[in-house]
Design a protein around this motif. Structure first.
Motif, PDB file in Angstrom:
ATOM      1  N   GLY A  88      47.059  29.805  73.236  1.00  0.00           N
ATOM      2  CA  GLY A  88      47.356  29.984  71.821  1.00  0.00           C
ATOM      3  C   GLY A  88      46.249  29.595  70.861  1.00  0.00           C
ATOM      4  O   GLY A  88      46.357  29.838  69.650  1.00  0.00           O
ATOM      5  N   ARG A 117      45.794  30.807  66.881  1.00  0.00           N
ATOM      6  CA  ARG A 117      45.775  29.805  65.800  1.00  0.00           C
ATOM      7  C   ARG A 117      44.596  30.051  64.861  1.00  0.00           C
ATOM      8  O   ARG A 117      44.742  30.030  63.633  1.00  0.00           O
ATOM      9  CB  ARG A 117      45.668  28.402  66.421  1.00  0.00           C
ATOM     10  CG  ARG A 117      45.649  27.265  65.415  1.00  0.00           C
ATOM     11  CD  ARG A 117      45.214  25.952  66.079  1.00  0.00           C
ATOM     12  NE  ARG A 117      43.830  26.048  66.524  1.00  0.00           N
ATOM     13  CZ  ARG A 117      43.291  25.314  67.496  1.00  0.00           C
ATOM     14  NH1 ARG A 117      44.011  24.422  68.153  1.00  0.00           N
ATOM     15  NH2 ARG A 117      42.017  25.481  67.837  1.00  0.00           N
ATOM     16  N   VAL A 152      51.967  30.548  78.780  1.00  0.00           N
ATOM     17  CA  VAL A 152      52.336  30.461  77.367  1.00  0.00           C
ATOM     18  C   VAL A 152      53.464  29.453  77.171  1.00  0.00           C
ATOM     19  O   VAL A 152      53.416  28.611  76.266  1.00  0.00           O
ATOM     20  CB  VAL A 152      52.748  31.860  76.836  1.00  0.00           C
ATOM     21  CG1 VAL A 152      53.194  31.769  75.384  1.00  0.00           C
ATOM     22  CG2 VAL A 152      51.571  32.824  76.983  1.00  0.00           C
ATOM     23  N   ALA A 192      48.815  25.559  70.743  1.00  0.00           N
ATOM     24  CA  ALA A 192      49.795  26.662  70.714  1.00  0.00           C
ATOM     25  C   ALA A 192      50.560  26.729  69.395  1.00  0.00           C
ATOM     26  O   ALA A 192      51.526  27.489  69.273  1.00  0.00           O
ATOM     27  CB  ALA A 192      50.777  26.490  71.877  1.00  0.00           C
ATOM     28  N   LEU A 232      51.953  30.112  67.843  1.00  0.00           N
ATOM     29  CA  LEU A 232      52.539  31.171  68.678  1.00  0.00           C
ATOM     30  C   LEU A 232      53.935  31.567  68.209  1.00  0.00           C
ATOM     31  O   LEU A 232      54.425  32.646  68.542  1.00  0.00           O
ATOM     32  CB  LEU A 232      52.542  30.768  70.157  1.00  0.00           C
ATOM     33  CG  LEU A 232      51.155  30.677  70.808  1.00  0.00           C
ATOM     34  CD1 LEU A 232      51.268  30.309  72.281  1.00  0.00           C
ATOM     35  CD2 LEU A 232      50.374  31.987  70.659  1.00  0.00           C
TER      36      LEU A 232
END
Lengths: 294, 294
Positions: free
Chosen positions: A99, A103, A124, A135, A138
């Protein structure tokens, strides 16, 4: 193979990460706490905590991110192409399951949609649970997560994306290899709009630099303007990390760079700045030789 | 302390080099053959052969040079100041017992004399025997070897040298600490001619970056124009190596740079080139913050 000689051993005080495919050598670090280990259909996933490196995420025993330096990699992979595009609205990230690339992409206010195509859903899910900062975006409503083979996924698009970011694993690790083929780069070119920009992580220039050289030449065979650039990355093998920038419309990353966009950028960045953008394209003589640009 | 936890063990298949003073972590490499180990009056000296790194030279268990990357460090430490000086004739190298800096200095045809002041004669003798390429110019008639404490040695000169290169060990390793004091940098300033240039290795920017930040600020307190620059250095801790350039006459390494000298240079260089010279002075945001130059 790296993993046969230096397998990750959860619970051991020290952990050794192989850096080189032909001779043992690499990084070792102290492990305080093991957070997650799993075998996905594609690869072995590990996340642990180290006193200096913070949370470390590894695939098949190879470091993917550590909390101390993931910003260096993600900022350099993402902001160079994003600042080059005049108005990036629709972005495709291929790979990048942790991620971090998403970001950084979402720091650009023009972005309306990011599709992240990661083959391994388990990566993920693990990142969302154990790497909350990396992350962190996400779940953003502008993000669409697709769990598919990126090389196949990209083929269905023509003239669709403003920017494509290839945030792959190493060609010998996990599922990264098919993200380094001529055909894949050609499909990426076709999936980009006429003024689209591609950027790929193209491996280190210390160990196994042939991978990066090959990737660079293959991208070059598919785009009218292609340039390699470098950035520091302490926990990646050798620390000399290469990225390859490609513009479908021939936008030159130095001549056509608009630093005004950077000066007006509201989001704090820890690595990338206007001078770094230009400086990163200066290559040491030995790197020019490796990629055939002497 | 690094050496307590990770002592070099001759004869072991793997060798672990500590990268960080507070938590265990660092580089490991395979050892094929142990060539030399000795305790000098100042430090422990080791030279061994590794399949990928070639000959590796370590002081107190910390990597000083490896055959695969010493050129990156020595070219960046030496050619930035040497190309900035309009006509360097007399050069002082402080430390640098392996001979790599002297080898690079002597590539500049204007040089008439290089004084190398290294405290540890045993290092120089070992390098001349086991690191023949790195030490290849130590027998050159233009070289004067002095085995003394550099901090004391430099104090006897006023207005003497065109360029001073500080090629020290780390401040916590061996005898390097006294080559990082305010008084030492002041003495270097006085030993330089009016248009003299100083360049010092100022440590890494990943681990223990406070050392480099302190060195930079102390040099800055002694010269009118001081700039930090960076280079890749795979086998040094974290791979982000810093150097500090200082000009007594205020020569700016970008504005006053004359690339003609580089274009006409006859000696082959593997890292340094005109673009790298300028690019090296671009600092990532986090490094600017570390050294107080935000």
């Amino acid at each position: 193979m790296p993993m046969e000689e230096m397998e990750l051993k959860p619970g051991r005080h020290m952990l050794y990460m192989e850096w080189y495919s032909r001779d043992p050598g690499g990084l070792f670090m102290k492990v305080n706490r093991w957070l997650y280990s799993a075998q996905s259909p594609y690869q072995r996933i590990d996340i642990f905590e180290s006193p200096f490196y913070g949370r470390v995420f590894a695939l098949d025993g190879i470091t993917m991110t550590t909390e101390i330096d993931e910003f260096m990699y993600h900022e350099m992979l993402v902001h160079v192409p994003m600042f080059m595009h005049p108005n990036p609205k629709k972005v495709l990230v291929i790979g990048g399951g942790d991620g971090g690339s998403v970001r950084e992409v979402l720091k650009h206010p023009s972005v309306e949609k990011v599709v992240m195509c990661e083959i391994d859903e388990m990566v993920v899910r693990a990142a969302m649970e154990y790497l909350p900062y990396t992350a962190s975006k996400l779940n953003d409503p502008r993000v669409e997560l697709v769990f598919e083979d990126g090389a196949k996924f990209v083929r269905q698009f023509k003239n669709e994306f403003d920017v494509i970011i290839i945030d792959s694993t190493d060609p010998t690790a996990g599922q990264g290899g098919h993200l380094f083929t001529l055909e894949f780069y050609k499909a990426c070119n076709e999936a980009l709009k006429e003024d689209g920009i591609l950027c790929a992580q193209t491996e280190g220039m210390t160990y196994d630099w042939e991978w990066g050289s090959t990737a660079y030449k293959r991208i070059k065979a598919n785009f009218p303007l292609v340039k390699m650039y470098l950035g520091f990355m302490p926990t990646y093998p050798g620390g000399i990390w290469s990225y390859t920038y490609a513009s479908k419309a021939g936008l030159d990353p130095i001549k056509d760079y608009n630093p005004e966009k950077v000066r007006n950028f509201k989001e704090p960045l820890r690595y990338y700045n206007e001078e770094i953008h230009k400086a990163a394209f200066a290559l040491p003589n030995f790197v020019k030789k490796y990629i055939g640009e002497e």
